[in-house]
Design a protein around this motif. Structure first.
Motif, PDB file in Angstrom:
ATOM      1  N   ILE A  45      36.379  29.813  35.300  1.00 46.12           N
ATOM      2  CA  ILE A  45      35.724  30.955  35.822  1.00 46.12           C
ATOM      3  C   ILE A  45      33.816  31.329  35.107  1.00 46.12           C
ATOM      4  O   ILE A  45      32.910  31.663  35.100  1.00 46.12           O
ATOM      5  N   ILE A  46      34.610  31.114  33.783  1.00 45.76           N
ATOM      6  CA  ILE A  46      33.136  31.930  32.752  1.00 45.76           C
ATOM      7  C   ILE A  46      31.846  30.332  32.913  1.00 45.76           C
ATOM      8  O   ILE A  46      30.856  30.934  32.728  1.00 45.76           O
ATOM      9  N   ARG A  47      31.965  29.546  33.173  1.00 43.87           N
ATOM     10  CA  ARG A  47      31.551  28.471  33.521  1.00 43.87           C
ATOM     11  C   ARG A  47      30.628  28.271  34.836  1.00 43.87           C
ATOM     12  O   ARG A  47      29.433  28.202  35.258  1.00 43.87           O
ATOM     13  N   LYS A  56      30.756  45.271  34.293  1.00 38.58           N
ATOM     14  CA  LYS A  56      32.176  45.705  33.910  1.00 38.58           C
ATOM     15  C   LYS A  56      32.158  44.685  34.874  1.00 38.58           C
ATOM     16  O   LYS A  56      32.138  43.631  36.377  1.00 38.58           O
ATOM     17  N   ILE A  57      33.849  44.109  34.290  1.00 39.09           N
ATOM     18  CA  ILE A  57      34.054  42.759  35.452  1.00 39.09           C
ATOM     19  C   ILE A  57      35.775  44.205  36.378  1.00 39.09           C
ATOM     20  O   ILE A  57      35.733  45.133  36.121  1.00 39.09           O
ATOM     21  N   VAL A  58      35.108  43.489  37.735  1.00 36.80           N
ATOM     22  CA  VAL A  58      36.370  44.649  38.301  1.00 36.80           C
ATOM     23  C   VAL A  58      37.441  44.113  39.531  1.00 36.80           C
ATOM     24  O   VAL A  58      36.837  42.504  39.766  1.00 36.80           O
ATOM     25  N   THR A  59      38.131  44.349  39.231  1.00 35.38           N
ATOM     26  CA  THR A  59      39.545  43.106  39.836  1.00 35.38           C
ATOM     27  C   THR A  59      40.435  44.677  40.274  1.00 35.38           C
ATOM     28  O   THR A  59      41.454  45.251  40.070  1.00 35.38           O
ATOM     29  N   PRO A  60      41.007  44.059  41.660  1.00 41.52           N
ATOM     30  CA  PRO A  60      42.173  45.011  42.202  1.00 41.52           C
ATOM     31  C   PRO A  60      43.203  44.546  41.765  1.00 41.52           C
ATOM     32  O   PRO A  60      43.378  43.345  40.735  1.00 41.52           O
ATOM     33  N   ALA A  61      44.524  46.018  41.737  1.00 44.80           N
ATOM     34  CA  ALA A  61      45.727  45.265  41.086  1.00 44.80           C
ATOM     35  C   ALA A  61      46.204  44.887  42.107  1.00 44.80           C
ATOM     36  O   ALA A  61      46.228  44.628  43.650  1.00 44.80           O
ATOM     37  N   ALA A  62      46.717  44.142  41.951  1.00 47.78           N
ATOM     38  CA  ALA A  62      48.100  43.438  40.195  1.00 47.78           C
ATOM     39  C   ALA A  62      47.585  42.540  39.814  1.00 47.78           C
ATOM     40  O   ALA A  62      46.905  41.391  38.992  1.00 47.78           O
ATOM     41  N   MET A  63      47.388  41.166  40.845  1.00 48.47           N
ATOM     42  CA  MET A  63      47.065  39.907  40.697  1.00 48.47           C
ATOM     43  C   MET A  63      45.850  39.372  39.860  1.00 48.47           C
ATOM     44  O   MET A  63      45.654  37.948  39.565  1.00 48.47           O
ATOM     45  N   GLY A  64      44.856  40.466  40.295  1.00 46.30           N
ATOM     46  CA  GLY A  64      44.149  39.714  39.902  1.00 46.30           C
ATOM     47  C   GLY A  64      44.126  40.615  38.226  1.00 46.30           C
ATOM     48  O   GLY A  64      42.795  40.181  37.289  1.00 46.30           O
ATOM     49  N   ILE A  65      44.790  41.317  37.236  1.00 45.12           N
ATOM     50  CA  ILE A  65      44.444  41.841  36.121  1.00 45.12           C
ATOM     51  C   ILE A  65      44.663  40.896  35.674  1.00 45.12           C
ATOM     52  O   ILE A  65      44.050  40.889  34.471  1.00 45.12           O
ATOM     53  N   ALA A  70      42.114  38.171  30.683  1.00 46.41           N
ATOM     54  CA  ALA A  70      42.321  36.720  29.503  1.00 46.41           C
ATOM     55  C   ALA A  70      40.209  36.950  29.606  1.00 46.41           C
ATOM     56  O   ALA A  70      39.276  36.280  29.012  1.00 46.41           O
ATOM     57  N   VAL A  71      39.192  37.349  31.287  1.00 44.19           N
ATOM     58  CA  VAL A  71      38.290  36.358  30.906  1.00 44.19           C
ATOM     59  C   VAL A  71      37.265  37.284  30.238  1.00 44.19           C
ATOM     60  O   VAL A  71      36.603  37.344  29.218  1.00 44.19           O
ATOM     61  N   SER A  72      37.592  39.177  30.435  1.00 41.37           N
ATOM     62  CA  SER A  72      37.242  40.147  29.449  1.00 41.37           C
ATOM     63  C   SER A  72      37.645  39.885  27.952  1.00 41.37           C
ATOM     64  O   SER A  72      36.479  40.105  27.114  1.00 41.37           O
ATOM     65  N   ILE A  77      33.268  41.226  28.172  1.00 38.78           N
ATOM     66  CA  ILE A  77      32.887  42.491  29.166  1.00 38.78           C
ATOM     67  C   ILE A  77      33.775  43.195  29.292  1.00 38.78           C
ATOM     68  O   ILE A  77      34.884  42.976  29.794  1.00 38.78           O
ATOM     69  N   PRO A  78      33.851  44.964  29.789  1.00 38.53           N
ATOM     70  CA  PRO A  78      34.941  45.872  29.956  1.00 38.53           C
ATOM     71  C   PRO A  78      35.550  45.252  31.305  1.00 38.53           C
ATOM     72  O   PRO A  78      34.341  44.940  32.054  1.00 38.53           O
ATOM     73  N   LEU A  79      36.334  45.880  31.521  1.00 37.66           N
ATOM     74  CA  LEU A  79      37.075  45.465  32.314  1.00 37.66           C
ATOM     75  C   LEU A  79      37.649  47.026  33.857  1.00 37.66           C
ATOM     76  O   LEU A  79      38.335  47.748  33.213  1.00 37.66           O
ATOM     77  N   VAL A  80      37.295  46.730  34.871  1.00 39.36           N
ATOM     78  CA  VAL A  80      37.689  48.236  35.664  1.00 39.36           C
ATOM     79  C   VAL A  80      38.765  47.189  36.898  1.00 39.36           C
ATOM     80  O   VAL A  80      38.819  46.569  37.237  1.00 39.36           O
TER      81      VAL A  80
END
Length: 188
Positions: A45-47, A56-65, A70-72, A77-80
């Protein structure tokens, strides 16, 4: 070894109505998620993602968390997290997400107009959840810099004609009860 590829080839398949669904540690939390698989995914992902000037990193609950956390941690980068529970906080935005097998309300906090965001998710399948998220972020006035899903279930989805581009790490389909790798490098 490409652990993501092999873990998908080994994934069990279940049926939810007419929908063939692979059960995978990234998308379902079972079988257990091994740290070496998560590490491989985060590095990819980082590459692949455009991380320059992301607020900000934005992700849906639950399985993106777990992926986004880990990327955050690796990028500072803060996570929402887009949640399935409403809290009624100032600025909360609701969205309706529809997948291949369910429909749900979700809620976004802490994303504001002008925020430059990276959207991360575990799987892009029907595109219903991702389209709802991207539409809501556009409505808020944030700038979606990049969108990455770890796994894409190949085939038509709600994003095809919506003008959104999603990078993926690997593209698969399910045929005759087995995962088939369509593109081992994904999109983008």
């Amino acid at each position: 070894m490409d652990q993501l590829r092999q873990s998908l080839l080994d994934a069990p398949i279940i049926e939810k109505g007419d929908y063939e669904y692979f059960v995978h540690p990234v998308s379902d939390g079972v079988p257990m998620l091994r740290p070496e698989l998560l590490r491989e995914i985060v590095i990819k992902i980082i590459r692949k993602a455009d991380l320059e000037d992301i607020d900000k990193i934005v992700t849906p609950a639950a399985m993106g968390i777990h992926i986004s956390t880990a990327v955050s941690l690796m990028t500072d980068i803060p996570l929402v997290v887009i949640r399935k529970r409403q809290y009624g906080l100032d600025g909360e935005v609701s969205l309706s997400a529809q997948t291949g097998y369910s429909e749900s309300e979700m809620y976004i906090n802490d994303v504001e107009a002008g925020d430059r965001v990276l959207v991360l998710d575990d799987v892009l399948s029907t595109g219903g959840t991702m389209k709802a998220i991207l539409d809501a972020l556009e409505h808020i006035g944030s700038e979606v810099i990049d969108v990455v899903a770890v796994i894409k279930k190949a085939g038509p989805n709600d994003l095809d004609d919506a003008g959104y581009s999603v990078k993926t790490l690997i593209n698969v389909t399910v045929e005759d009860g087995e995962v088939v790798i369509v593109d081992a490098h994904g999109d983008g």
